[in-house]
Design a protein around this motif. Sequence first.
Motif, PDB file in Angstrom:
ATOM      1  N   ARG A 136     -22.740   9.937  31.173  1.00 54.93           N
ATOM      2  CA  ARG A 136     -23.724   8.892  31.441  1.00 54.93           C
ATOM      3  C   ARG A 136     -23.248   7.535  30.940  1.00 54.93           C
ATOM      4  O   ARG A 136     -23.651   6.500  31.451  1.00 54.93           O
ATOM      5  CB  ARG A 136     -25.068   9.260  30.810  1.00 54.93           C
ATOM      6  N   ARG A 137     -22.348   7.541  29.936  1.00 56.85           N
ATOM      7  CA  ARG A 137     -21.830   6.292  29.374  1.00 56.85           C
ATOM      8  C   ARG A 137     -20.417   6.041  29.910  1.00 56.85           C
ATOM      9  O   ARG A 137     -19.424   6.294  29.250  1.00 56.85           O
ATOM     10  CB  ARG A 137     -21.843   6.371  27.848  1.00 56.85           C
ATOM     11  N   LYS A 138     -20.354   5.533  31.125  1.00 54.01           N
ATOM     12  CA  LYS A 138     -19.065   5.319  31.785  1.00 54.01           C
ATOM     13  C   LYS A 138     -18.205   4.306  31.039  1.00 54.01           C
ATOM     14  O   LYS A 138     -16.966   4.399  31.045  1.00 54.01           O
ATOM     15  CB  LYS A 138     -19.283   4.848  33.220  1.00 54.01           C
ATOM     16  N   GLU A 139     -18.846   3.350  30.365  1.00 54.51           N
ATOM     17  CA  GLU A 139     -18.072   2.338  29.660  1.00 54.51           C
ATOM     18  C   GLU A 139     -17.190   2.942  28.573  1.00 54.51           C
ATOM     19  O   GLU A 139     -16.105   2.428  28.270  1.00 54.51           O
ATOM     20  CB  GLU A 139     -19.003   1.267  29.053  1.00 54.51           C
ATOM     21  N   ILE A 140     -17.636   4.046  27.988  1.00 53.75           N
ATOM     22  CA  ILE A 140     -16.812   4.727  26.992  1.00 53.75           C
ATOM     23  C   ILE A 140     -15.611   5.371  27.661  1.00 53.75           C
ATOM     24  O   ILE A 140     -14.478   5.283  27.169  1.00 53.75           O
ATOM     25  CB  ILE A 140     -17.635   5.772  26.220  1.00 53.75           C
ATOM     26  N   LEU A 141     -15.832   5.995  28.800  1.00 47.93           N
ATOM     27  CA  LEU A 141     -14.727   6.624  29.532  1.00 47.93           C
ATOM     28  C   LEU A 141     -13.696   5.574  29.945  1.00 47.93           C
ATOM     29  O   LEU A 141     -12.489   5.816  29.882  1.00 47.93           O
ATOM     30  CB  LEU A 141     -15.263   7.339  30.773  1.00 47.93           C
ATOM     31  N   ASP A 142     -14.171   4.418  30.355  1.00 48.04           N
ATOM     32  CA  ASP A 142     -13.267   3.351  30.774  1.00 48.04           C
ATOM     33  C   ASP A 142     -12.445   2.811  29.608  1.00 48.04           C
ATOM     34  O   ASP A 142     -11.395   2.194  29.821  1.00 48.04           O
ATOM     35  CB  ASP A 142     -14.053   2.211  31.420  1.00 48.04           C
ATOM     36  N   SER A 143     -12.917   3.037  28.390  1.00 43.35           N
ATOM     37  CA  SER A 143     -12.187   2.543  27.212  1.00 43.35           C
ATOM     38  C   SER A 143     -10.981   3.422  26.872  1.00 43.35           C
ATOM     39  O   SER A 143     -10.173   3.048  26.016  1.00 43.35           O
ATOM     40  CB  SER A 143     -13.124   2.464  25.999  1.00 43.35           C
ATOM     41  N   TYR A 144     -10.839   4.558  27.535  1.00 40.53           N
ATOM     42  CA  TYR A 144      -9.685   5.433  27.305  1.00 40.53           C
ATOM     43  C   TYR A 144      -8.484   4.873  28.075  1.00 40.53           C
ATOM     44  O   TYR A 144      -7.945   5.504  28.989  1.00 40.53           O
ATOM     45  CB  TYR A 144      -9.965   6.859  27.768  1.00 40.53           C
ATOM     46  N   THR A 145      -8.061   3.701  27.708  1.00 48.55           N
ATOM     47  CA  THR A 145      -7.028   3.003  28.470  1.00 48.55           C
ATOM     48  C   THR A 145      -5.660   3.662  28.362  1.00 48.55           C
ATOM     49  O   THR A 145      -4.770   3.386  29.175  1.00 48.55           O
ATOM     50  CB  THR A 145      -6.923   1.538  28.008  1.00 48.55           C
ATOM     51  N   ASP A 146      -5.486   4.514  27.373  1.00 48.26           N
ATOM     52  CA  ASP A 146      -4.205   5.196  27.223  1.00 48.26           C
ATOM     53  C   ASP A 146      -4.105   6.455  28.082  1.00 48.26           C
ATOM     54  O   ASP A 146      -3.084   7.141  28.060  1.00 48.26           O
ATOM     55  CB  ASP A 146      -3.925   5.529  25.757  1.00 48.26           C
ATOM     56  N   ILE A 147      -5.159   6.765  28.828  1.00 44.01           N
ATOM     57  CA  ILE A 147      -5.083   7.842  29.821  1.00 44.01           C
ATOM     58  C   ILE A 147      -4.882   7.183  31.177  1.00 44.01           C
ATOM     59  O   ILE A 147      -5.772   6.501  31.688  1.00 44.01           O
ATOM     60  CB  ILE A 147      -6.361   8.708  29.831  1.00 44.01           C
ATOM     61  N   GLU A 148      -3.729   7.371  31.774  1.00 50.93           N
ATOM     62  CA  GLU A 148      -3.408   6.683  33.023  1.00 50.93           C
ATOM     63  C   GLU A 148      -3.966   7.391  34.246  1.00 50.93           C
ATOM     64  O   GLU A 148      -4.592   6.768  35.108  1.00 50.93           O
ATOM     65  CB  GLU A 148      -1.885   6.529  33.147  1.00 50.93           C
ATOM     66  N   GLU A 149      -3.715   8.690  34.338  1.00 50.76           N
ATOM     67  CA  GLU A 149      -4.119   9.438  35.532  1.00 50.76           C
ATOM     68  C   GLU A 149      -5.548   9.945  35.378  1.00 50.76           C
ATOM     69  O   GLU A 149      -5.793  11.090  35.010  1.00 50.76           O
ATOM     70  CB  GLU A 149      -3.150  10.596  35.782  1.00 50.76           C
ATOM     71  N   LYS A 150      -6.496   9.070  35.648  1.00 51.25           N
ATOM     72  CA  LYS A 150      -7.902   9.442  35.467  1.00 51.25           C
ATOM     73  C   LYS A 150      -8.789   8.734  36.485  1.00 51.25           C
ATOM     74  O   LYS A 150      -8.457   7.664  36.991  1.00 51.25           O
ATOM     75  CB  LYS A 150      -8.386   9.094  34.054  1.00 51.25           C
TER      76      LYS A 150
END
Length: 245
Positions: free
Chosen positions: A39-53
């Motif tokens: 539900r908190r997409k902004e947190i997922l977007d903060s995983y900038t060190d995961i490229e293939e997502k």
Amino acid sequence: MTTKTNKPLVAITGASAGIGKCLAYTFADAGYPVLLMARRKEILDSYTDIEEKITAKVDVREIEEIKQAIKLAESKYGKVDLFINNAGIMPLGSYLTQPLSEKYDTIDIDVKGVINGMDSVLSDMVERKHGTIVNISSIAGRYTSIDHAIYNGAKAAVNYITEEARKENAKNNVRFTLIEPGIVQTDLAKHSTDMDALKEYSEKIEAVNGGLDPNFIAEMILKIYELPQEVSIKEVLLTSTKQVG
């Protein structure tokens, strides 16, 4: 257009914290493209060190949100081969005094959310005769405890749904694994409004040195998934050594 990758797509609900976040990094580090839902997409977007997502704002109570997220991810990475139903809540409180809204939320997220996840991928896995579904349940699905009545019931439901779905689809070469952790180092109980129940639970956490490291659970799920498709680890119950039940 599908991105070239040597490994299939892994989809994870509840990927913004706890076990879900650890799963995101564990599978990404192992070279898998990941669909991360929360539900908190902004947190997922903060995983900038995961490229293939691919990240998606998803409430697991809404099956169409899950399906749209899968459609988006599959357009880039190909079919989901592993779906991990991880999203869940654990508001604590006695059955008599716990608000009805908390009871309904627990059932809707912890049970209906799992059904929605399974229904979003299972038919396609059956058609391909390949795929794995991992449902994160809990030791609470086996043993009841004070202030856990609805959570106990929800996780017991997940256990039995998973077991029967597995039996029905063994002939289709689709694997189901049920993971039943004890106390884990997460904020799962944060939705509790009963402060006395939360305090008592916090004392239980302290007694087991904070509980299981969620990274261990994520790494274990990776190892289970990477076994050959003809090998099925059906169920894993695990706790800290100091946890009695």
